[in-house]
Design an enzyme around this catalytic site. Structure first.
Site, PDB file in Angstrom:
ATOM      1  N   LYS A 182      -5.479 -12.735  -7.794  1.00  0.00           N
ATOM      2  CA  LYS A 182      -5.712 -13.203  -6.429  1.00  0.00           C
ATOM      3  C   LYS A 182      -5.074 -14.557  -6.189  1.00  0.00           C
ATOM      4  CE  LYS A 182      -9.761 -10.602  -4.980  1.00  0.00           C
ATOM      5  NZ  LYS A 182     -11.094 -10.654  -4.377  1.00  0.00           N
ATOM      6  N   LYS A 232      -4.868   3.241  -8.879  1.00  0.00           N
ATOM      7  CA  LYS A 232      -6.159   3.388  -8.222  1.00  0.00           C
ATOM      8  C   LYS A 232      -5.993   3.367  -6.684  1.00  0.00           C
ATOM      9  CE  LYS A 232     -10.403   0.775  -7.908  1.00  0.00           C
ATOM     10  NZ  LYS A 232     -11.127  -0.421  -8.254  1.00  0.00           N
ATOM     11  N   LYS A 271      -7.525   0.080  -0.551  1.00  0.00           N
ATOM     12  CA  LYS A 271      -7.344  -0.104   0.890  1.00  0.00           C
ATOM     13  C   LYS A 271      -6.345  -1.208   1.190  1.00  0.00           C
ATOM     14  CE  LYS A 271     -11.349  -3.005   0.684  1.00  0.00           C
ATOM     15  NZ  LYS A 271     -12.783  -2.907   0.518  1.00  0.00           N
TER      16      LYS A 271
END
Ligand code: TRP
Length: 337
Positions: free
Chosen positions: A115, A200, A203
């Site tokens: 992140k 995976k 979204k």
């Protein structure tokens, strides 16, 4: 008696729309746990603001997420559902635990590294909240003396640091926290991207055809499944060489209860067309009633507020008991009454 049941804690961030990965990987399993365990299911809004959120969207998503918990079958009578920011003990416990956590161990977390790479240099920047995120998660879990924490693979590192922080505190003072274990569901259904089935489903992908949202309308679901990447082998077979087909088989299996062997037999010699249609219909059947229920619930503010009020009271009671112990042990003077 609920007191004798083992405690489960889990949470989802109200930071985006949920995919069927969240549904099959988390929510559907949570439903199965509600009779056997004393479950706390939290909407973790404090975690959500570790990256910028539009306040209006955060408010809407927070209530929508609670509605989704209920629509998915989590019974408000049996479980404690609440919003993290309603229970101030989370933020307070986090501060204390921060003082027993090393910057080094936090900066080694894979999610932090990923992140911070993403937010470095943009106008949001890498906030200290991103670094401290796992400490808040530790507070969530430890305040309730949780035995088990259902989390996805991407969160196992955060659970490990939670255990380390708890053990550190217990050793420095005296036993204060239960050391939690991860809870891996027996039949972990990991839903993969429809466009890159070795990754995976997420979204945050740029390609909306790669994921299906719980709230995607039936026609969108049908379109996305029909466009799902398969292969040129043309045989419905459960094999790592056919990750796209395997993923669709998993979806069909969890929605219908059919075993993968049965699915192989049923579509033997038929190619993919009918198979894909059936996957889409099975998903629509599963999701449509949930969608209707979510829409109904978000309009019933009074009902949601009641659940949140009750949830907050129960959660606060339990969390504050642990928080008081923590405060006493580190040497804070209790409030004078
Ligand atoms: N970090 C978790 C996630 O993104 C969400 C979360 C916050 C959580 N607190 C938790 C999960 C406590 C389990 C227990 O998936």
């Amino acid at each position: 008696m609920s007191d004798e049941k083992k405690v489960i804690f889990s949470g989802i961030q109200p930071s985006g729309e949920l995919t069927i990965g969240n549904y099959f990987g988390a929510l559907k399993n949570w439903v199965k746990l509600q009779d056997e365990y004393d479950c706390y299911y939290c909407v973790v809004d404090l975690h959500a603001i570790t990256v910028r959120q539009e306040p209006k969207d955060l408010r809407r998503r927070t209530l929508e997420l609670l509605a989704t918990y209920i629509a998915a079958g989590i019974d408000p009578e049996k479980n404690t559902m609440f919003i993290q920011s309603h229970v101030s003990a989370h933020a307070e416990a986090q501060w204390i635990l921060n003082c027993f956590t090393y910057v080094g161990e936090l900066s080694r977390m894979t999610q932090f590294k990923d992140k911070s790479k993403k937010y470095e240099g943009n106008d949001v920047g890498v906030g200290a909240g991103l670094l401290n995120y796992p400490v808040l998660m530790a507070a969530d879990i430890l305040l309730y003396q949780a035995d088990l924490v259902p989390v996805g693979k991407d969160q196992t590192q955060h659970l490990e640091i939670t255990r380390n922080i708890a053990e550190r505190f217990n050793t420095l003072y005296s036993p204060t926290f239960k050391i939690p274990e991860g809870y891996i569901p027996e039949k972990g259904a990991k839903i993969m991207s429809l466009q890159e089935p070795t990754k995976k489903m997420s979204k945050s992908s740029d390609n909306p055809n790669s994921f299906i949202l719980i709230m995607d309308p039936p026609d969108v679901i049908r379109k996305k499944i029909s466009r799902a990447i398969t292969d040129s082998i043309g045989v419905v077979k459960y094999s790592d060489e056919q990750p796209g087909v395997k993923n669709l088989m998993n979806i069909l299996s969890i929605t219908t209860g059919m075993a993968v062997e049965e699915i192989e037999k049923k579509y033997d010699g038929q190619g993919y067309a009918q198979f894909k249609k059936d996957v889409a219909e099975a998903l629509v059947n599963e999701l449509e009633p949930i969608q209707t229920k979510v829409k109904e619930l978000v309009n019933d503010k009074t009902y949601l507020e009641e659940i949140l009020k009750k949830g907050e009271q129960k959660a606060s009671y339990v969390a504050n008991k642990t928080l008081s112990k923590m405060m006493k042990k580190v040497g804070f003077i209790p409030k004078f009454k």
